[in-house]
Design a protein around this motif. Sequence first.
Motif, short mmCIF file in Angstrom:
data_model
loop_
_atom_site.label_atom_id
_atom_site.label_comp_id
_atom_site.label_asym_id
_atom_site.label_seq_id
_atom_site.Cartn_x
_atom_site.Cartn_y
_atom_site.Cartn_z
N ARG A 133 0.83 -1.21 0.00
CA ARG A 133 0.00 0.00 0.00
C ARG A 133 0.87 1.26 0.00
O ARG A 133 0.57 2.22 -0.72
N TYR A 134 1.93 1.24 0.79
CA TYR A 134 2.77 2.43 0.90
C TYR A 134 3.50 2.72 -0.42
O TYR A 134 3.56 3.87 -0.86
N THR A 135 4.07 1.69 -1.05
CA THR A 135 4.80 1.91 -2.29
C THR A 135 3.87 2.33 -3.42
O THR A 135 4.29 3.05 -4.33
N LYS A 136 2.63 1.89 -3.38
CA LYS A 136 1.66 2.34 -4.38
C LYS A 136 1.32 3.80 -4.16
O LYS A 136 1.17 4.58 -5.11
N ARG A 137 1.20 4.21 -2.91
CA ARG A 137 0.85 5.58 -2.58
C ARG A 137 2.03 6.53 -2.77
O ARG A 137 1.85 7.68 -3.18
N TYR A 138 3.23 6.04 -2.49
CA TYR A 138 4.43 6.88 -2.59
C TYR A 138 5.47 6.17 -3.47
O TYR A 138 6.49 5.67 -2.98
N PRO A 139 5.24 6.13 -4.77
CA PRO A 139 6.16 5.40 -5.66
C PRO A 139 7.56 6.00 -5.73
O PRO A 139 8.49 5.33 -6.19
N GLN A 140 7.72 7.25 -5.30
CA GLN A 140 9.03 7.89 -5.36
C GLN A 140 9.88 7.58 -4.12
O GLN A 140 11.03 8.04 -4.03
N VAL A 141 9.35 6.82 -3.17
CA VAL A 141 10.12 6.43 -1.99
C VAL A 141 10.66 5.02 -2.19
O VAL A 141 9.91 4.09 -2.49
N SER A 142 11.97 4.87 -2.03
CA SER A 142 12.59 3.55 -2.09
C SER A 142 12.48 2.89 -0.72
O SER A 142 12.98 3.44 0.27
N VAL A 143 11.82 1.74 -0.66
CA VAL A 143 11.64 1.02 0.60
C VAL A 143 12.55 -0.21 0.57
O VAL A 143 12.39 -1.10 -0.27
N LEU A 144 13.51 -0.27 1.48
CA LEU A 144 14.47 -1.36 1.54
C LEU A 144 14.23 -2.17 2.81
O LEU A 144 14.28 -1.64 3.91
N LEU A 145 13.95 -3.46 2.65
CA LEU A 145 13.66 -4.34 3.77
C LEU A 145 14.92 -5.12 4.15
O LEU A 145 15.58 -5.70 3.29
N ASN A 146 15.24 -5.11 5.42
CA ASN A 146 16.43 -5.80 5.93
C ASN A 146 16.02 -6.83 6.97
O ASN A 146 15.59 -6.45 8.07
N GLU A 147 16.12 -8.11 6.63
CA GLU A 147 15.82 -9.17 7.59
C GLU A 147 17.00 -9.30 8.55
O GLU A 147 18.10 -9.66 8.14
N MET A 148 16.76 -9.03 9.82
CA MET A 148 17.81 -9.06 10.83
C MET A 148 17.21 -9.54 12.14
O MET A 148 16.01 -9.40 12.36
N ASN A 149 18.06 -10.09 13.00
CA ASN A 149 17.53 -10.44 14.32
C ASN A 149 17.26 -9.16 15.10
O ASN A 149 17.84 -8.10 14.81
N PRO A 150 16.37 -9.21 16.08
CA PRO A 150 15.96 -7.98 16.79
C PRO A 150 17.11 -7.21 17.42
O PRO A 150 17.13 -5.97 17.39
N ALA A 151 18.09 -7.90 17.98
CA ALA A 151 19.21 -7.21 18.61
C ALA A 151 20.02 -6.43 17.57
O ALA A 151 20.45 -5.30 17.81
N ALA A 152 20.23 -7.04 16.41
CA ALA A 152 20.97 -6.36 15.34
C ALA A 152 20.19 -5.15 14.82
O ALA A 152 20.78 -4.13 14.43
N GLN A 153 18.87 -5.26 14.82
CA GLN A 153 18.05 -4.11 14.38
C GLN A 153 18.24 -2.91 15.31
O GLN A 153 18.39 -1.78 14.85
N LEU A 154 18.22 -3.16 16.60
CA LEU A 154 18.38 -2.06 17.56
C LEU A 154 19.76 -1.42 17.43
O LEU A 154 19.90 -0.20 17.49
#
Length: 301
Positions: free
Chosen positions: A112-133
């Motif tokens: 939904r977000y990328t359809k609404r804001y196609p000019q925003v690059s959304v990069l998903l990073n799979e990481m464990n929670p500790a690494a995310q923090l």
Amino acid sequence: MELRQLRYFAVLAEELNFTRAAARLHISQPPLSLQIAQLERELGVRLFDRNNRRVALTEAGEAFLNDVRLTLGRLSDATLRVRDVDQGAAGRIEIGLSGSHFLGPVPTLIARYTKRYPQVSVLLNEMNPAAQLEALRGHRLDVSISRTKVDDDVLQSMPLWPDPVVVALPRDHALTDRKRLALQDLMDEAFVVLRQETSGFARALGQACAQAGVALKIVQTVAEVPAQVALVEAGLGVALIPRSACRYVGERIAVRPLSVKVGDGMVYAVTHRQNSRRALDSFLRAALEIGQEQGQSPAGD
């Protein structure tokens, strides 16, 4: 050379008439003539042939017009782009999350977000929670989708949607004849658990069991919720998992709600307090919309 001179030149090249060009530019004719003359002196070429009856572009003027149009076009694009960035409609967002979140509302949110804001690059990073923090604190991520609330001097959390903890059981387990379970009912069960050293969610579950007097008999420790589900399906033990992780398992395992809420059962957006990306603001607004659709508070079953 001034940007104003380029605009004046482009309008005069289209009109080929000083009176009409001045009217379009909302100026009088003498300032227009002066700016064109200054531009020609700076370039060292004549851009227009003009007399009392006509104004025409020279060959050099025609060549210059092509470049000026490209320059003004790029400037216009840059102006729109910078306004979009300022309004959160363009830019880049780095998101950290665990794989289990793909089983919940996150895919719908991203689509939904990328359809609404196609000019925003959304990069998903799979990481464990500790690494995310750690990445959030180092400004390598903009937001973490987390089941653990974090509020300190650096990070802050915003609740998004409910995702209560449920019990996953093998299909033929004796406890499947009950509609709802208490933690004490699992006292003698073998558990498949998440690694506590990398997951605040796993630590919270361990603490909840300890407070209920349930000493976990751990048979396997894994990094991700889908691995828990697979091992439960294979009959190795039971697991406490987020309800969203049960979405696609169908009849492969049995799922029972808990009689008492474990933790707060919420998913959060964790961000750095000093993150000023406008695109992050628009992303969080979209996430809250999804949260409102999912329900304001965790459901019991």
